[in-house]
Design a protein around this motif. Sequence first.
Motif, PDB file in Angstrom:
ATOM      1  N   GLN A 131       0.835  -1.203   0.000  1.00  0.00           N
ATOM      2  CA  GLN A 131       0.000   0.000   0.000  1.00  0.00           C
ATOM      3  C   GLN A 131       0.868   1.251   0.000  1.00  0.00           C
ATOM      4  O   GLN A 131       0.574   2.222  -0.693  1.00  0.00           O
ATOM      5  CB  GLN A 131      -0.936   0.007   1.209  1.00  0.00           C
ATOM      6  CG  GLN A 131      -2.061  -0.995   1.108  1.00  0.00           C
ATOM      7  CD  GLN A 131      -2.945  -0.952   2.345  1.00  0.00           C
ATOM      8  OE1 GLN A 131      -2.527  -1.347   3.423  1.00  0.00           O
ATOM      9  NE2 GLN A 131      -4.150  -0.453   2.173  1.00  0.00           N
ATOM     10  N   ARG A 132       1.932   1.216   0.782  1.00  0.00           N
ATOM     11  CA  ARG A 132       2.850   2.360   0.827  1.00  0.00           C
ATOM     12  C   ARG A 132       3.499   2.574  -0.538  1.00  0.00           C
ATOM     13  O   ARG A 132       3.660   3.709  -0.985  1.00  0.00           O
ATOM     14  CB  ARG A 132       3.912   2.109   1.892  1.00  0.00           C
ATOM     15  CG  ARG A 132       4.894   3.253   2.042  1.00  0.00           C
ATOM     16  CD  ARG A 132       5.899   2.932   3.134  1.00  0.00           C
ATOM     17  NE  ARG A 132       6.849   3.998   3.301  1.00  0.00           N
ATOM     18  CZ  ARG A 132       8.000   3.851   3.918  1.00  0.00           C
ATOM     19  NH1 ARG A 132       8.331   2.685   4.448  1.00  0.00           N
ATOM     20  NH2 ARG A 132       8.828   4.854   4.032  1.00  0.00           N
ATOM     21  N   MET A 133       3.890   1.488  -1.211  1.00  0.00           N
ATOM     22  CA  MET A 133       4.510   1.593  -2.543  1.00  0.00           C
ATOM     23  C   MET A 133       3.548   2.218  -3.535  1.00  0.00           C
ATOM     24  O   MET A 133       3.943   3.025  -4.379  1.00  0.00           O
ATOM     25  CB  MET A 133       4.953   0.213  -3.031  1.00  0.00           C
ATOM     26  CG  MET A 133       5.661   0.231  -4.367  1.00  0.00           C
ATOM     27  SD  MET A 133       7.260   1.039  -4.349  1.00  0.00           S
ATOM     28  CE  MET A 133       8.252  -0.244  -3.635  1.00  0.00           C
ATOM     29  N   ARG A 134       2.266   1.878  -3.429  1.00  0.00           N
ATOM     30  CA  ARG A 134       1.271   2.479  -4.315  1.00  0.00           C
ATOM     31  C   ARG A 134       1.196   3.982  -4.103  1.00  0.00           C
ATOM     32  O   ARG A 134       1.147   4.759  -5.056  1.00  0.00           O
ATOM     33  CB  ARG A 134      -0.103   1.842  -4.075  1.00  0.00           C
ATOM     34  CG  ARG A 134      -1.189   2.363  -5.005  1.00  0.00           C
ATOM     35  CD  ARG A 134      -2.577   1.898  -4.585  1.00  0.00           C
ATOM     36  NE  ARG A 134      -2.919   2.225  -3.228  1.00  0.00           N
ATOM     37  CZ  ARG A 134      -3.321   3.430  -2.806  1.00  0.00           C
ATOM     38  NH1 ARG A 134      -3.398   4.447  -3.634  1.00  0.00           N
ATOM     39  NH2 ARG A 134      -3.640   3.623  -1.539  1.00  0.00           N
ATOM     40  N   VAL A 135       1.209   4.421  -2.857  1.00  0.00           N
ATOM     41  CA  VAL A 135       1.133   5.856  -2.537  1.00  0.00           C
ATOM     42  C   VAL A 135       2.381   6.581  -3.030  1.00  0.00           C
ATOM     43  O   VAL A 135       2.293   7.651  -3.633  1.00  0.00           O
ATOM     44  CB  VAL A 135       0.915   6.071  -1.025  1.00  0.00           C
ATOM     45  CG1 VAL A 135       1.085   7.531  -0.644  1.00  0.00           C
ATOM     46  CG2 VAL A 135      -0.473   5.579  -0.616  1.00  0.00           C
ATOM     47  N   ILE A 144       5.117  10.113  -7.130  1.00  0.00           N
ATOM     48  CA  ILE A 144       6.107  10.301  -8.195  1.00  0.00           C
ATOM     49  C   ILE A 144       5.417  10.593  -9.527  1.00  0.00           C
ATOM     50  O   ILE A 144       5.840  11.476 -10.283  1.00  0.00           O
ATOM     51  CB  ILE A 144       7.030   9.077  -8.306  1.00  0.00           C
ATOM     52  CG1 ILE A 144       7.925   8.997  -7.063  1.00  0.00           C
ATOM     53  CG2 ILE A 144       7.867   9.127  -9.570  1.00  0.00           C
ATOM     54  CD1 ILE A 144       8.747   7.727  -6.957  1.00  0.00           C
ATOM     55  N   ALA A 145       4.343   9.877  -9.810  1.00  0.00           N
ATOM     56  CA  ALA A 145       3.629  10.075 -11.074  1.00  0.00           C
ATOM     57  C   ALA A 145       3.041  11.481 -11.193  1.00  0.00           C
ATOM     58  O   ALA A 145       2.903  12.006 -12.295  1.00  0.00           O
ATOM     59  CB  ALA A 145       2.523   9.038 -11.220  1.00  0.00           C
ATOM     60  N   ARG A 156      -1.516  17.237  -4.249  1.00  0.00           N
ATOM     61  CA  ARG A 156      -0.887  17.356  -2.931  1.00  0.00           C
ATOM     62  C   ARG A 156      -0.314  15.990  -2.549  1.00  0.00           C
ATOM     63  O   ARG A 156      -0.989  14.971  -2.652  1.00  0.00           O
ATOM     64  CB  ARG A 156      -1.905  17.815  -1.891  1.00  0.00           C
ATOM     65  CG  ARG A 156      -1.266  18.095  -0.531  1.00  0.00           C
ATOM     66  CD  ARG A 156      -2.198  18.793   0.424  1.00  0.00           C
ATOM     67  NE  ARG A 156      -2.476  20.166   0.076  1.00  0.00           N
ATOM     68  CZ  ARG A 156      -1.675  21.207   0.347  1.00  0.00           C
ATOM     69  NH1 ARG A 156      -0.529  21.006   0.946  1.00  0.00           N
ATOM     70  NH2 ARG A 156      -2.030  22.422   0.022  1.00  0.00           N
ATOM     71  N   ARG A 157       0.937  15.978  -2.122  1.00  0.00           N
ATOM     72  CA  ARG A 157       1.642  14.754  -1.741  1.00  0.00           C
ATOM     73  C   ARG A 157       0.860  13.990  -0.669  1.00  0.00           C
ATOM     74  O   ARG A 157       0.323  14.571   0.255  1.00  0.00           O
ATOM     75  CB  ARG A 157       3.021  15.117  -1.192  1.00  0.00           C
ATOM     76  CG  ARG A 157       3.822  13.932  -0.746  1.00  0.00           C
ATOM     77  CD  ARG A 157       5.210  14.381  -0.250  1.00  0.00           C
ATOM     78  NE  ARG A 157       5.981  13.228   0.132  1.00  0.00           N
ATOM     79  CZ  ARG A 157       6.148  12.823   1.387  1.00  0.00           C
ATOM     80  NH1 ARG A 157       5.607  13.504   2.381  1.00  0.00           N
ATOM     81  NH2 ARG A 157       6.857  11.753   1.650  1.00  0.00           N
ATOM     82  N   LYS A 158       0.829  12.660  -0.837  1.00  0.00           N
ATOM     83  CA  LYS A 158       0.162  11.800   0.140  1.00  0.00           C
ATOM     84  C   LYS A 158       1.196  11.136   1.035  1.00  0.00           C
ATOM     85  O   LYS A 158       2.324  10.882   0.617  1.00  0.00           O
ATOM     86  CB  LYS A 158      -0.669  10.732  -0.573  1.00  0.00           C
ATOM     87  CG  LYS A 158      -1.849  11.308  -1.320  1.00  0.00           C
ATOM     88  CD  LYS A 158      -2.667  10.226  -1.976  1.00  0.00           C
ATOM     89  CE  LYS A 158      -3.835  10.846  -2.721  1.00  0.00           C
ATOM     90  NZ  LYS A 158      -4.623   9.818  -3.396  1.00  0.00           N
ATOM     91  N   THR A 159       0.795  10.877   2.261  1.00  0.00           N
ATOM     92  CA  THR A 159       1.659  10.198   3.227  1.00  0.00           C
ATOM     93  C   THR A 159       0.929   8.978   3.795  1.00  0.00           C
ATOM     94  O   THR A 159      -0.298   8.925   3.782  1.00  0.00           O
ATOM     95  CB  THR A 159       2.031  11.141   4.390  1.00  0.00           C
ATOM     96  OG1 THR A 159       0.836  11.569   5.040  1.00  0.00           O
ATOM     97  CG2 THR A 159       2.810  12.352   3.893  1.00  0.00           C
ATOM     98  N   VAL A 160       1.704   8.038   4.301  1.00  0.00           N
ATOM     99  CA  VAL A 160       1.143   6.813   4.868  1.00  0.00           C
ATOM    100  C   VAL A 160       1.533   6.737   6.338  1.00  0.00           C
ATOM    101  O   VAL A 160       2.678   6.983   6.702  1.00  0.00           O
ATOM    102  CB  VAL A 160       1.676   5.566   4.130  1.00  0.00           C
ATOM    103  CG1 VAL A 160       1.178   4.291   4.783  1.00  0.00           C
ATOM    104  CG2 VAL A 160       1.267   5.602   2.672  1.00  0.00           C
ATOM    105  N   LEU A 186      13.497  13.277  -4.669  1.00  0.00           N
ATOM    106  CA  LEU A 186      14.540  12.616  -3.873  1.00  0.00           C
ATOM    107  C   LEU A 186      13.949  11.948  -2.630  1.00  0.00           C
ATOM    108  O   LEU A 186      14.328  10.822  -2.277  1.00  0.00           O
ATOM    109  CB  LEU A 186      15.616  13.616  -3.471  1.00  0.00           C
ATOM    110  CG  LEU A 186      16.480  14.145  -4.618  1.00  0.00           C
ATOM    111  CD1 LEU A 186      17.440  15.200  -4.111  1.00  0.00           C
ATOM    112  CD2 LEU A 186      17.227  13.011  -5.287  1.00  0.00           C
ATOM    113  N   ILE A 187      13.034  12.616  -1.973  1.00  0.00           N
ATOM    114  CA  ILE A 187      12.379  12.029  -0.798  1.00  0.00           C
ATOM    115  C   ILE A 187      11.544  10.826  -1.206  1.00  0.00           C
ATOM    116  O   ILE A 187      11.551   9.792  -0.534  1.00  0.00           O
ATOM    117  CB  ILE A 187      11.527  13.087  -0.066  1.00  0.00           C
ATOM    118  CG1 ILE A 187      12.444  14.118   0.593  1.00  0.00           C
ATOM    119  CG2 ILE A 187      10.608  12.433   0.970  1.00  0.00           C
ATOM    120  CD1 ILE A 187      11.728  15.296   1.192  1.00  0.00           C
ATOM    121  N   GLU A 188      10.834  10.947  -2.306  1.00  0.00           N
ATOM    122  CA  GLU A 188      10.000   9.830  -2.774  1.00  0.00           C
ATOM    123  C   GLU A 188      10.854   8.626  -3.163  1.00  0.00           C
ATOM    124  O   GLU A 188      10.483   7.481  -2.886  1.00  0.00           O
ATOM    125  CB  GLU A 188       9.124  10.269  -3.953  1.00  0.00           C
ATOM    126  CG  GLU A 188       8.151  11.372  -3.629  1.00  0.00           C
ATOM    127  CD  GLU A 188       7.232  11.087  -2.458  1.00  0.00           C
ATOM    128  OE1 GLU A 188       6.767   9.940  -2.313  1.00  0.00           O
ATOM    129  OE2 GLU A 188       6.991  12.020  -1.672  1.00  0.00           O
TER     130      GLU A 188
END
Length: 139
Positions: free
Chosen positions: A21-25, A30-31, A46-50, A102-104
């Motif tokens: 699930q985290r990889m999907r977010v 990135i996309a 807006r960037r999503k966080t898990v 870079l963070i992603e």
Amino acid sequence: MVDPLSASMKIAASGLHAQSQRMRVVSENIANADSTGKTAGSDPYRRKTVTFENEFNRAANADLVRVKDVGKDDSAFRIEYEPGNPAADVDGYVKKPNVNILIEMADMRETSRSYEANLKMMTQTRSMVMRTIDLLRNS
């Protein structure tokens, strides 16, 4: 009595599910790293966080991990001067997503390693179960 091998499989499986699930977010972030709003002056992606949390599983008598929430990062958007862009405001500035590649990429690497560790745990547990069955068969 809870079988420790079964419990370890459930723990690893919960980790696999949470990390997928985290990889999907992270992939979604990135996309959308360069997407803009649809109209002039509108907000972009807006960037999503898990957020993860422990969840006690009585059947396995173990703490499992699960995704508690997929939230939004409230940090400021990047602003770039692009007067020709349809999403530009009256001054020619465009709001860009608050996604830092870079963070992603670091999050993706961490997610991938965690996923691999959980997968390795399942493989090791399966191997132990197979060895136990072989021992029981040969005795």
